[in-house]
Write an enzyme that holds these catalytic residues in place. Structure first.
Site, PDB file in Angstrom:
ATOM      1  N   ARG A 166      21.353  -8.076  -6.058  1.00  0.00           N
ATOM      2  CA  ARG A 166      21.718  -8.430  -4.689  1.00  0.00           C
ATOM      3  C   ARG A 166      23.058  -9.153  -4.718  1.00  0.00           C
ATOM      4  O   ARG A 166      23.164 -10.283  -5.188  1.00  0.00           O
ATOM      5  CB  ARG A 166      20.630  -9.310  -4.057  1.00  0.00           C
ATOM      6  N   ALA A 185      11.702  -1.516  -0.262  1.00  0.00           N
ATOM      7  CA  ALA A 185      11.967  -1.795   1.151  1.00  0.00           C
ATOM      8  C   ALA A 185      13.197  -1.024   1.608  1.00  0.00           C
ATOM      9  O   ALA A 185      13.992  -0.543   0.798  1.00  0.00           O
ATOM     10  CB  ALA A 185      12.179  -3.295   1.372  1.00  0.00           C
ATOM     11  N   GLU A 226      10.931   5.075   1.705  1.00  0.00           N
ATOM     12  CA  GLU A 226      11.485   4.046   0.820  1.00  0.00           C
ATOM     13  C   GLU A 226      10.674   3.912  -0.463  1.00  0.00           C
ATOM     14  O   GLU A 226      11.231   3.694  -1.534  1.00  0.00           O
ATOM     15  CB  GLU A 226      11.553   2.711   1.554  1.00  0.00           C
ATOM     16  N   GLU A 255      12.655   4.539  -3.986  1.00  0.00           N
ATOM     17  CA  GLU A 255      12.891   3.419  -4.897  1.00  0.00           C
ATOM     18  C   GLU A 255      11.949   3.399  -6.094  1.00  0.00           C
ATOM     19  O   GLU A 255      12.256   2.753  -7.107  1.00  0.00           O
ATOM     20  CB  GLU A 255      12.803   2.103  -4.127  1.00  0.00           C
ATOM     21  N   GLU A 268      20.857   1.016  -6.218  1.00  0.00           N
ATOM     22  CA  GLU A 268      19.553   1.600  -6.513  1.00  0.00           C
ATOM     23  C   GLU A 268      19.535   2.351  -7.840  1.00  0.00           C
ATOM     24  O   GLU A 268      18.455   2.570  -8.412  1.00  0.00           O
ATOM     25  CB  GLU A 268      19.122   2.513  -5.372  1.00  0.00           C
TER      26      GLU A 268
END
Length: 217
Positions: free
Chosen positions: A69, A81, A98, A102, A147
């Site tokens: 992040r 998410a 999602e 992911e 990702e």
């Protein structure tokens, strides 16, 4: 002027102006009527709604992702998410997408775990966390950007609770989901169906982007 009792005032927005509108948020300045007649300014960040998934496998492990992040400059343990960035998008459909994107997983059974207003002092951002069980592998699109660096972590629910209380899981969505999951399981509490109404789902930002797109057409 008649005195108002606590909890009865109507907080009317007297005026509003947008100072920034970007890809995932907008900053709005509202003039709001307060009790006693004062009008004060409130900064409001409009944001997409979001969904997250507490996916639990047949061994009782919670599927987490470890993702970088940039605003805080480190990786966090999180629930899978994503944003509701399409007008009228069904939150459950987005949650299924999602989870697949992911983690490469699909789920047979879905329920609403908890709804969260993330920081209502300055933003309308809110998300719905689903519980997903009956997991199986499914096709996963080729990941891009952050990702592409996602690490999958399977952790017993009890261990995830310990990690949240120890400050090892600090993502707000993950903390809410982990603790809600443990509470629901421990108390055998009923969950809402996956298609339960979500009156708190934010729509202002996606409607803004639609209007801006129409204005450029």
């Amino acid at each position: 002027m008649t005195a108002e009792g606590p909890g009865t005032h109507e907080f009317e927005t007297v005026s509003s102006r947008t100072v920034y509108s970007g890809a995932i948020l907008a900053l709005r300045l509202d003039q709001v009527a307060m009790p006693g007649g004062r009008v004060v300014e409130r900064e409001v960040i409009e944001h997409h709604g979001a969904v997250a998934v507490a996916a639990v496998d047949d061994d009782g492990n919670l599927v987490l992702i470890n993702q970088y992040r940039h605003p805080i400059g480190r990786r966090l343990l999180e629930l899978p998410a994503g944003l509701l960035d399409k007008p009228g998008e069904d939150p459950l459909v987005a949650a299924r997408r999602e989870l697949a994107e992911e983690t490469g997983l699909a789920a047979r059974d879905w329920a609403v775990l908890v709804d969260v207003a993330l920081s209502p002092g300055f933003t309308d951002e809110a998300l719905r966390i689903y519980l997903a069980t009956g997991l199986s592998e499914t096709d996963r699109p080729e990941p891009e950007l952050e990702e592409a660096d996602i690490q999958l972590v399977r952790m017993p629910v009890e261990e995830a609770v310990r990690a949240a209380l120890a400050g090892e899981i600090v993502n707000a969505t993950a903390v809410a989901g982990v603790l809600a999951l443990a509470t629901a399981r421990g108390g055998q509490l009923p969950l809402r169906p996956a298609d339960a109404p979500w009156p708190g789902m934010p729509t202002a930002f996606v409607e803004r982007k639609v209007a801006e797109g129409a204005g450029r057409a």
